[in-house]
Scaffold this motif. Structure first.
Motif, PDB file in Angstrom:
ATOM      1  N   MET A 134       1.011 -82.544 -44.150  1.00  0.00           N
ATOM      2  CA  MET A 134       0.988 -81.372 -45.060  1.00  0.00           C
ATOM      3  C   MET A 134      -0.175 -81.792 -46.218  1.00  0.00           C
ATOM      4  SD  MET A 134       3.392 -80.115 -47.957  1.00  0.00           S
ATOM      5  CE  MET A 134       4.717 -79.459 -47.255  1.00  0.00           C
ATOM      6  N   ILE A 135      -0.972 -80.799 -46.159  1.00  0.00           N
ATOM      7  CA  ILE A 135      -2.138 -80.934 -47.343  1.00  0.00           C
ATOM      8  C   ILE A 135      -1.697 -80.635 -48.767  1.00  0.00           C
ATOM      9  CG2 ILE A 135      -4.714 -80.530 -47.825  1.00  0.00           C
ATOM     10  CD1 ILE A 135      -4.459 -81.923 -45.149  1.00  0.00           C
TER      11      ILE A 135
ATOM     12  N   PHE B 174      -8.660 -93.779 -47.822  1.00  0.00           N
ATOM     13  CA  PHE B 174      -7.363 -92.910 -47.639  1.00  0.00           C
ATOM     14  C   PHE B 174      -7.788 -91.355 -47.235  1.00  0.00           C
ATOM     15  CE2 PHE B 174      -6.820 -96.441 -50.807  1.00  0.00           C
ATOM     16  CZ  PHE B 174      -5.711 -96.769 -50.098  1.00  0.00           C
ATOM     17  N   ASP B 175      -9.031 -91.317 -46.765  1.00  0.00           N
ATOM     18  CA  ASP B 175      -9.562 -89.875 -46.323  1.00  0.00           C
ATOM     19  C   ASP B 175      -9.272 -88.937 -47.468  1.00  0.00           C
ATOM     20  OD1 ASP B 175     -10.706 -88.403 -44.432  1.00  0.00           O
ATOM     21  OD2 ASP B 175      -8.817 -87.993 -43.468  1.00  0.00           O
ATOM     22  N   LEU B 176      -9.443 -89.100 -48.610  1.00  0.00           N
ATOM     23  CA  LEU B 176      -8.940 -88.010 -49.546  1.00  0.00           C
ATOM     24  C   LEU B 176     -10.458 -87.428 -50.254  1.00  0.00           C
ATOM     25  CD1 LEU B 176      -6.181 -89.914 -51.768  1.00  0.00           C
ATOM     26  CD2 LEU B 176      -5.787 -88.133 -50.051  1.00  0.00           C
TER      27      LEU B 176
ATOM     28  N   GLY C 140      -5.796 -83.873 -50.066  1.00  0.00           N
ATOM     29  CA  GLY C 140      -5.800 -84.596 -48.932  1.00  0.00           C
ATOM     30  C   GLY C 140      -4.256 -84.713 -48.236  1.00  0.00           C
ATOM     31  N   GLU C 141      -4.170 -85.245 -47.166  1.00  0.00           N
ATOM     32  CA  GLU C 141      -2.762 -85.509 -46.329  1.00  0.00           C
ATOM     33  C   GLU C 141      -1.963 -86.157 -47.594  1.00  0.00           C
ATOM     34  OE1 GLU C 141       0.645 -86.273 -44.168  1.00  0.00           O
ATOM     35  OE2 GLU C 141      -0.872 -87.851 -44.841  1.00  0.00           O
TER      36      GLU C 141
ATOM     37  N   SER D 181      -0.373 -90.238 -51.425  1.00  0.00           N
ATOM     38  CA  SER D 181       0.681 -91.335 -51.960  1.00  0.00           C
ATOM     39  C   SER D 181       0.368 -92.657 -52.043  1.00  0.00           C
ATOM     40  CB  SER D 181       1.829 -91.023 -51.423  1.00  0.00           C
ATOM     41  OG  SER D 181       2.777 -91.838 -51.631  1.00  0.00           O
ATOM     42  N   LYS D 182      -0.518 -92.829 -50.820  1.00  0.00           N
ATOM     43  CA  LYS D 182      -1.011 -94.274 -50.614  1.00  0.00           C
ATOM     44  C   LYS D 182      -2.326 -94.520 -51.559  1.00  0.00           C
ATOM     45  CE  LYS D 182       0.386 -94.540 -45.592  1.00  0.00           C
ATOM     46  NZ  LYS D 182      -0.221 -94.271 -44.413  1.00  0.00           N
TER      47      LYS D 182
END
Ligand code: SF4
Ligand code: SF4
Length: 136
Positions: A1-2, A28-30, A53-54, A59-60
């Protein structure tokens, strides 16, 4: 979920010049946009970010910033705990990326400190009795 979030980062004096935010994209690909950035008179750095992002990566990313010493605040959405429902099972503590949920060493009860919560919703997903609730 994005997910899309607006957050406020507070950098301690000695961290103002570290490239922590750029790692949100790299590690983190954000996606993020800096909405506002300033340095207060006591030299604390404050940055307002729109971030997308995902959900797990969000969260990470928050966990990474928090562990590095940055205080992360959520804008707009907040998490509340329904204390009547909570059974203090501790599941939420293991997924919370901030110190918002901790186990009191004396009472063994789970303590919720909303001041540390960044509304990542991880606790909402794992709570078996739906004690953690999203409010807008
Ligand atoms: S997962 Fe739910 S019931 Fe368990 S401690 Fe957290 S809020 Fe309470
Ligand atoms: S939403 Fe839940 S898991 Fe996320 S920071 Fe707040 S208390 Fe911790």
């Amino acid at each position: 979920m994005i997910v899309s979030r607006k957050i406020i980062l507070h950098f301690p004096k000695d961290m103002v010049e570290q490239p922590l935010v750029s790692r949100l994209a790299k590690d983190f690909d954000l996606e993020f946009n800096i909405l506002k950035a300033s340095v207060t008179p006591n030299e604390e750095g404050i940055m307002h970010l729109a971030i997308k992002g995902e959900k797990g990566n969000y969260s990470k990313g928050v966990e990474y910033l928090t562990k590095a010493g940055v205080k992360v605040q959520q804008m707009g959405q907040e998490i509340k705990r329904n204390d009547d429902r909570c059974t203090h099972c501790g599941l939420c503590v293991s997924v919370c990326p901030t110190p918002a949920l901790v186990i009191d060493k004396k009472t063994r009860e789970v303590v919720f400190d909303s001041g540390h919560c960044v509304a990542c919703e991880m606790c909402v997903r794992v709570c078996p009795v739906k004690a953690m609730e999203i409010r807008f």
